[in-house]
Design an enzyme around this catalytic site. Structure first.
Site, short mmCIF file in Angstrom:
data_model
loop_
_atom_site.label_atom_id
_atom_site.label_comp_id
_atom_site.label_asym_id
_atom_site.label_seq_id
_atom_site.Cartn_x
_atom_site.Cartn_y
_atom_site.Cartn_z
N ARG A 14 7.52 4.73 -3.94
CA ARG A 14 8.82 4.32 -3.66
C ARG A 14 9.16 3.42 -2.70
O ARG A 14 10.23 2.51 -2.34
CB ARG A 14 10.27 5.02 -4.55
N GLY A 76 2.84 19.51 -8.82
CA GLY A 76 4.08 20.50 -8.23
C GLY A 76 4.74 21.44 -7.37
O GLY A 76 3.25 21.62 -6.43
N ASN A 168 20.03 22.91 -4.86
CA ASN A 168 19.11 23.93 -4.28
C ASN A 168 18.18 22.60 -3.04
O ASN A 168 17.98 21.43 -3.23
CB ASN A 168 17.77 23.95 -5.39
#
Length: 471
Positions: A14, A76, A168
């Site tokens: 992006r 991840g 977080n």
């Protein structure tokens, strides 16, 4: 000795850039560099950067300073840490910080305080958290009885969990042995189909191990950037914070319009920074200077009580009590010594300008060693390049270089020597001598009337218009 793993494998699509996301810059400094320096300042010596997209570019930037691990597939955060398993196994009797390479505002004080909390609490894992007024996109911290019970990613949140404001930061302290034990237990059973590092916290808790959350008072520590808008926001926040720090240290700003100062810049008290000034790299400015307006300094050192007006400089050194500008460029290797003056429309490259020397205007000085109290007239050029090789000029103390002099390098002008205006000098000039190089002046009567007839006729018409307007 503690470890740090910095997650830096993301492409940042992006951002619409060919650069790896972590090399996008905040105030002229890659986000990854902000994070690695925070780790170093916190006393962490063992650092591993997990790379993926743009791995070669990251290697080039790091230049071998840190160990790296390669994440071939972006599966991840948990998978990224698994890829650094060999690094962890080298120092298992330790604690390991995991941090995001695109979160530039994590600071060394937070890292140290969280480590102390982690050790004193005897935790297997400690999550660094912060309260956010806009928690969208971040994992939520779920507590029971004030104690951490889990971390839920945005896409997996229930409507109730989405209302939680404690988020977080993406930074954790782990007992390294426990981290190595629980990483193989991670699965991809979640909305993203990824290995979440956050799941290690839940797994450890389910096995009766202590997991805790350390809430930092630095709410910016959680901030990252996923697109250009987010990157602009980080730049705005960092710009404001750094200017505030300089204000506290006695630096003066009459306005902050157009002013950008990189985090490694140092400025002495009493110095005034004027509008549209950009200071980057490891620029150091002394006390009681005036910098700007419209100046850009990169990796440049400036002494005390100097003025730089409309100056572009990189990898240059400027002494004290120096005045430069307007419209001056100082290129790499330039040294301007104390009490010198460099005036308008001057370019200096890889040269030393001695104490008290004046390079007043419309002059190029390249690859030259200039002594003290030298005067350059208007339009002087040191001709340092013959199309194949570059050579240096040497000018002695108290020399006077007349207007429109060309010094053809290599050439030496002696102490107290003089070059007459309009001379091209290609031989050494002894101390105290005059160098004059001019052809015999010829005057041709009537030449201009023929050559400039159209120009003269235009002048006559102008005179007629002026006469008519007066009447």
């Amino acid at each position: 000795m503690e470890n740090a793993i910095i997650l830096a494998a993301g492409a940042g699509k992006r951002m619409h850039s060919d650069k790896p996301k972590v090399l996008m810059e905040v105030l002229g400094k890659p986000m990854l560099s902000w994070v690695t320096e925070a780790c170093e300042n916190a006393g962490i010596e063992n650092i591993c950067v997990v790379k993926g997209y743009g791995a070669d570019e990251i290697d080039s930037y790091l230049n071998g300073k840190y160990e790296t691990a390669f994440q071939s597939q972006r599966l991840g955060t948990g998978h990224a840490v698994i890829c650094a398993g060999d690094f962890l196994r080298k120092n298992p009797k330790s604690h390991t910080l995991v941090a995001c390479g695109d979160s530039p505002f994590i600071d060394f004080k937070t890292i140290r305080a969280a480590l102390e909390f982690h050790k004193l609490s005897g935790s297997a894992a400690t999550v660094i958290t912060a309260d956010s007024p806009n928690p969208f996109g971040y994992g939520r911290i779920v507590r029971k009885g004030g104690e951490l019970s889990g971390i839920v990613e945005e896409r997996d949140c229930t409507p109730k969990e989405r209302k939680i404001r404690e988020i977080n930061s993406g930074c954790y302290w782990f007992d390294t042995e426990k981290l190595l034990e629980f990483l193989p237990m991670l699965t991809r059973e979640n909305a993203q189909g990824e290995y979440y590092l956050t799941d290690t916290v839940a797994l450890m808790s389910s096995k009766g191990l202590k997991v805790t959350a350390f809430k930092t008072d630095n709410s910016d520590a959680v901030l990252g950037a996923n697109d250009r808008k987010g990157l602009l926001r980080l730049n705005d926040i960092a710009r404001r914070r750094i200017i505030e720090q300089h204000l506290e240290n006695g630096v003066e700003f009459i306005t902050t319009d157009g002013i950008t100062i990189s985090p490694d810049v140092r400025i002495g008290e009493g110095t005034k920074i004027l509008p549209s000034t950009i200071l980057t790299g490891r620029t150091v400015i002394g006390k009681d200077c005036v910098i700007g307006p419209n100046s850009r300094l990169e990796n440049t050192i400036v002494g005390d009580e100097s003025t730089l007006d409309n100056v572009v400089a990189h990898d240059a050194t400027v002494g004290s009590h120096v005045s430069i500008g307007p419209f001056v460029q100082l290129r790499a290797g330039t040294v301007i010594k104390d009490y010198a003056h460099v005036g308008d429309f001057v370019e200096i490259k890889n040269s030393v300008i001695g104490e008290g020397t004046a390079v007043a205007h419309l002059t190029y000085v390249g690859d030259s060693d200039v002594g003290k109290n030298v005067n350059f007239g208007c339009g002087v050029v040191t001709v340092n390049y013959d199309g194949t090789n570059k050579a240096r000029c040497t000018i002695g103390d108290n020399a006077f270089i007349g207007c429109n002099t060309n010094l053809i390098a290599p050439v030496t002008i002696g102490d107290c020597a003089y070059t007459a205006a309009g001379s091209t000098v290609n031989k050494n000039v002894p101390d105290g001598a005059l160098a004059i190089e001019r052809s015999k002046l010829e005057i041709k009567e009537g030449y201009s009337e023929r050559k400039l007839s159209r120009h003269i006729e235009k002048g006559k018409k102008l005179e007629e218009k002026l006469s008519e307007s007066e009447n």
